[in-house]
Design a protein around this motif. Structure first.
Motif, PDB file in Angstrom:
ATOM      1  N   SER A  64       0.826  -1.209   0.000  1.00 30.87           N
ATOM      2  CA  SER A  64       0.000   0.000   0.000  1.00 30.87           C
ATOM      3  C   SER A  64       0.859   1.258   0.000  1.00 30.87           C
ATOM      4  N   PHE A  65       2.166   1.115   0.194  1.00 36.80           N
ATOM      5  CA  PHE A  65       3.059   2.262   0.290  1.00 36.80           C
ATOM      6  C   PHE A  65       3.748   2.516  -1.046  1.00 36.80           C
ATOM      7  N   PHE A  66       3.717   3.769  -1.472  1.00 38.94           N
ATOM      8  CA  PHE A  66       4.353   4.144  -2.738  1.00 38.94           C
ATOM      9  C   PHE A  66       5.852   3.879  -2.700  1.00 38.94           C
ATOM     10  N   THR A  67       6.464   4.067  -1.529  1.00 41.23           N
ATOM     11  CA  THR A  67       7.891   3.775  -1.372  1.00 41.23           C
ATOM     12  C   THR A  67       8.201   2.344  -1.771  1.00 41.23           C
ATOM     13  N   HIS A  68       7.414   1.411  -1.270  1.00 38.59           N
ATOM     14  CA  HIS A  68       7.684  -0.001  -1.520  1.00 38.59           C
ATOM     15  C   HIS A  68       7.392  -0.373  -2.973  1.00 38.59           C
ATOM     16  N   LEU A  69       6.353   0.203  -3.545  1.00 37.23           N
ATOM     17  CA  LEU A  69       6.054  -0.068  -4.958  1.00 37.23           C
ATOM     18  C   LEU A  69       7.184   0.450  -5.847  1.00 37.23           C
ATOM     19  N   THR A  70       7.724   1.615  -5.499  1.00 36.78           N
ATOM     20  CA  THR A  70       8.852   2.156  -6.252  1.00 36.78           C
ATOM     21  C   THR A  70      10.074   1.256  -6.133  1.00 36.78           C
ATOM     22  N   PHE A  71      10.288   0.705  -4.933  1.00 37.47           N
ATOM     23  CA  PHE A  71      11.430  -0.181  -4.708  1.00 37.47           C
ATOM     24  C   PHE A  71      11.272  -1.479  -5.503  1.00 37.47           C
ATOM     25  N   TRP A  72      10.038  -1.989  -5.569  1.00 33.39           N
ATOM     26  CA  TRP A  72       9.771  -3.137  -6.445  1.00 33.39           C
ATOM     27  C   TRP A  72      10.153  -2.792  -7.888  1.00 33.39           C
ATOM     28  N   GLY A  73       9.798  -1.593  -8.309  1.00 35.33           N
ATOM     29  CA  GLY A  73      10.106  -1.176  -9.673  1.00 35.33           C
ATOM     30  C   GLY A  73      11.605  -1.183  -9.950  1.00 35.33           C
ATOM     31  N   ILE A  74      12.405  -0.678  -9.003  1.00 35.12           N
ATOM     32  CA  ILE A  74      13.859  -0.695  -9.170  1.00 35.12           C
ATOM     33  C   ILE A  74      14.368  -2.125  -9.260  1.00 35.12           C
ATOM     34  N   ALA A  75      13.832  -3.004  -8.410  1.00 38.50           N
ATOM     35  CA  ALA A  75      14.273  -4.402  -8.405  1.00 38.50           C
ATOM     36  C   ALA A  75      13.986  -5.076  -9.744  1.00 38.50           C
ATOM     37  N   PHE A  76      12.766  -4.909 -10.247  1.00 35.56           N
ATOM     38  CA  PHE A  76      12.401  -5.576 -11.497  1.00 35.56           C
ATOM     39  C   PHE A  76      13.093  -4.941 -12.694  1.00 35.56           C
ATOM     40  N   TYR A 197      -0.288   7.598   4.264  1.00 37.84           N
ATOM     41  CA  TYR A 197       0.503   8.767   4.633  1.00 37.84           C
ATOM     42  C   TYR A 197      -0.406   9.757   5.340  1.00 37.84           C
ATOM     43  N   ASP A 198       0.102  10.324   6.425  1.00 40.33           N
ATOM     44  CA  ASP A 198      -0.724  11.197   7.257  1.00 40.33           C
ATOM     45  C   ASP A 198      -1.231  12.423   6.509  1.00 40.33           C
ATOM     46  N   PHE A 199      -0.443  12.911   5.542  1.00 40.89           N
ATOM     47  CA  PHE A 199      -0.883  14.131   4.852  1.00 40.89           C
ATOM     48  C   PHE A 199      -2.080  13.883   3.936  1.00 40.89           C
ATOM     49  N   LEU A 200      -2.467  12.602   3.750  1.00 41.58           N
ATOM     50  CA  LEU A 200      -3.674  12.301   2.983  1.00 41.58           C
ATOM     51  C   LEU A 200      -4.924  12.254   3.864  1.00 41.58           C
ATOM     52  N   ASP A 201      -4.741  12.359   5.167  1.00 43.59           N
ATOM     53  CA  ASP A 201      -5.872  12.295   6.102  1.00 43.59           C
ATOM     54  C   ASP A 201      -6.520  13.676   6.188  1.00 43.59           C
ATOM     55  N   TYR A 202      -7.650  13.831   5.544  1.00 41.52           N
ATOM     56  CA  TYR A 202      -8.316  15.134   5.514  1.00 41.52           C
ATOM     57  C   TYR A 202      -8.831  15.541   6.882  1.00 41.52           C
ATOM     58  N   ARG A 203      -9.030  14.563   7.780  1.00 40.71           N
ATOM     59  CA  ARG A 203      -9.509  14.892   9.130  1.00 40.71           C
ATOM     60  C   ARG A 203      -8.444  15.620   9.928  1.00 40.71           C
ATOM     61  N   VAL A 204      -7.195  15.409   9.590  1.00 40.77           N
ATOM     62  CA  VAL A 204      -6.088  16.057  10.285  1.00 40.77           C
ATOM     63  C   VAL A 204      -5.634  17.306   9.541  1.00 40.77           C
ATOM     64  N   SER A 205      -5.434  17.167   8.230  1.00 43.12           N
ATOM     65  CA  SER A 205      -4.880  18.266   7.440  1.00 43.12           C
ATOM     66  C   SER A 205      -5.940  19.186   6.855  1.00 43.12           C
ATOM     67  N   GLY A 206      -7.147  18.648   6.667  1.00 38.92           N
ATOM     68  CA  GLY A 206      -8.169  19.414   5.981  1.00 38.92           C
ATOM     69  C   GLY A 206      -8.202  19.076   4.503  1.00 38.92           C
ATOM     70  N   ALA A 207      -9.370  19.165   3.907  1.00 41.52           N
ATOM     71  CA  ALA A 207      -9.534  18.771   2.510  1.00 41.52           C
ATOM     72  C   ALA A 207      -8.683  19.622   1.573  1.00 41.52           C
TER      73      ALA A 207
END
Length: 297
Positions: A64-76, A197-207
Motif C-alpha cells: 500500500s506504500f508508494f515507497t515499496h512499490l517504487t522499490f519493487w520497480g527498481i528491483a524488477f 501517509y498522514d498528509f492524505l488524512d483530511y480529518r487532520v490536514s483538511g480537505a
C-alpha cells in the motif's frame, strides 16, 4: 519532436538500454544484477522479519506504500536490464531487441519510473514524513535503503547507461500511475482503515491541504521529469557529442556486425535514402547516424 516513434523504426537500434558509455558489458551486467539482488533481498527480508516478529501485520500493508512499490520497480527493472545487458554481452544482441514493440515501449516507461519516482519518494520522505530520529538500527537501515539508496540507484541509471532522454509522452503514464496510486491509497483507507501517509488524512490536514499536497506532488513529478530529461540529454551531449564515447560493446563480432548492418539499412530506408547493394556504409559513420537518429526522435 514526435511523441511516438514510428512502428517501422527500430525501438532501440544501437542497444542504448543495454550498454554503457563508461562500463564494459560484463561490469554493467554485474552492477545491475547486484542492484536487483539487493533490492529483492531487502524486500523479502523485511517481509519475512515482520511475519516472524509481528504476525505479518505490516507485511499485509506493505504494497500500500508508494515507497515499496517504487522499490519493487527498481528491483524488477534492474533484473530485466541485467538480462538484456547479459544477452548483449554474450550474443551481441539484447533480448530486448526481439521483444514485441509494446513490451519494448513498456520497458522504456519502466525506465522512466525508475529514474523519476525515487526522487519523489526521497524528497517527500525527508521533507514531510521523517520524524528526525530512527527507532532502531533496522529502522535506520530500512529508511536509508528505501529513501536514500533508491535515489542513488536512480542517479546511476541516469549517468552510466547510453539511454536517450525519456520522451515527453512518458509523462502521461507517470501521471496515470500517480493517479492510480492515489486511488489505491483511499481503497486502503476503506478496506484496512488506515491512511498510508498522514498528509492524505483530511480529518487532520483538511480537505484543501490534502488537495494541495496532491497537486504539489503532481507538479513535483513534472519538474523532476524535466530535470531528468535534461540531465540525460546533457550526458548524451557530453559523452557522445564532446568526448566521442559511443559505448562499450561486446559479444560475438560477426553477430554484432550483422545486427548493426541490419539496423543501419532499416534506418536508411526510414530516411528514404537509396541503398546500393554493392556499397557498404563505413563503420566510422555508424555512430553519427545513430546520434542523428536519436536527435530526430
Amino acid at each position: 519532436m514526435p511523441c511516438f516513434k514510428r512502428r517501422d523504426v527500430p525501438f532501440d537500434p544501437t542497444h542504448r538500454f543495454s550498454t554503457s558509455w563508461l562500463l564494459p558489458l560484463p561490469l554493467l551486467f554485474l552492477y545491475r544484477a547486484l542492484v536487483s539482488l539487493y533490492c529483492f533481498t531487502t524486500t523479502f527480508f523485511l517481509l519475512a522479519h515482520d511475519c516472524v516478529h509481528d504476525d505479518c501485520k505490516e507485511s499485509d500493508q506493505y504494497n500500500s506504500f508508494f515507497t515499496h512499490l517504487t522499490f519493487w520497480g527498481i528491483a524488477f527493472y534492474s533484473l530485466f536490464a541485467a538480462v538484456h545487458t547479459g544477452s548483449c554481452w554474450l550474443w551481441g544482441r539484447p533480448l530486448l531487441s526481439g521483444w514485441p514493440r509494446w513490451l519494448q515501449e513498456l520497458h522504456g516507461v519502466l525506465y522512466s519510473t525508475v529514474v523519476v519516482f525515487p526522487w519523489l519518494v526521497t524528497i517527500v520522505f525527508w521533507t514531510l514524513l521523517f520524524s528526525g530520529t530512527f527507532t532502531s538500527s533496522l529502522n535506520a537501515w530500512t529508511n536509508i535503503t528505501q529513501h536514500g539508496l533508491n535515489a542513488v540507484f536512480a542517479f546511476l541509471e541516469i549517468v552510466h547507461p547510453r539511454t536517450a532522454a525519456p520522451p515527453i509522452w512518458h509523462l502521461l503514464p507517470l501521471i496515470t500511475l500517480l493517479g492510480l496510486y492515489l486511488a489505491l491509497a483511499f481503497i486502503t483507507v476503506a478496506t484496512q482503515h488506515f491512511y498510508v501517509y498522514d498528509f492524505l488524512d483530511y480529518r487532520v490536514s483538511g480537505a484543501r491541504a490534502v488537495a494541495g499536497y496532491c497537486f504539489g506532488i503532481l507538479g513535483g513529478v513534472i519538474v523532476v521529469f524535466g530535470v531528468v530529461h535534461g540531465l540525460v540529454k546533457l550526458r548524451v551531449w557530453v559523452t557522445e557529442g564532446l568526448l566521442g564515447m559511443e559505448g562499450k560493446f561486446g559479444g560475438r563480432r560477426r553477430d554484432r556486425e550483422r545486427d548493426e548492418e541490419e539496423e543501419i539499412l532499416k534506418l536508411r530506408e526510414w530516411k528514404r535514402e537509396p541503398v546500393k547493394e554493392t556499397v557498404q556504409m563505413p563503420k566510422m559513420m555508424e555512430p553519427q547516424l545513430a546520434f542523428l537518429t536519436m536527435q530526430r526522435e
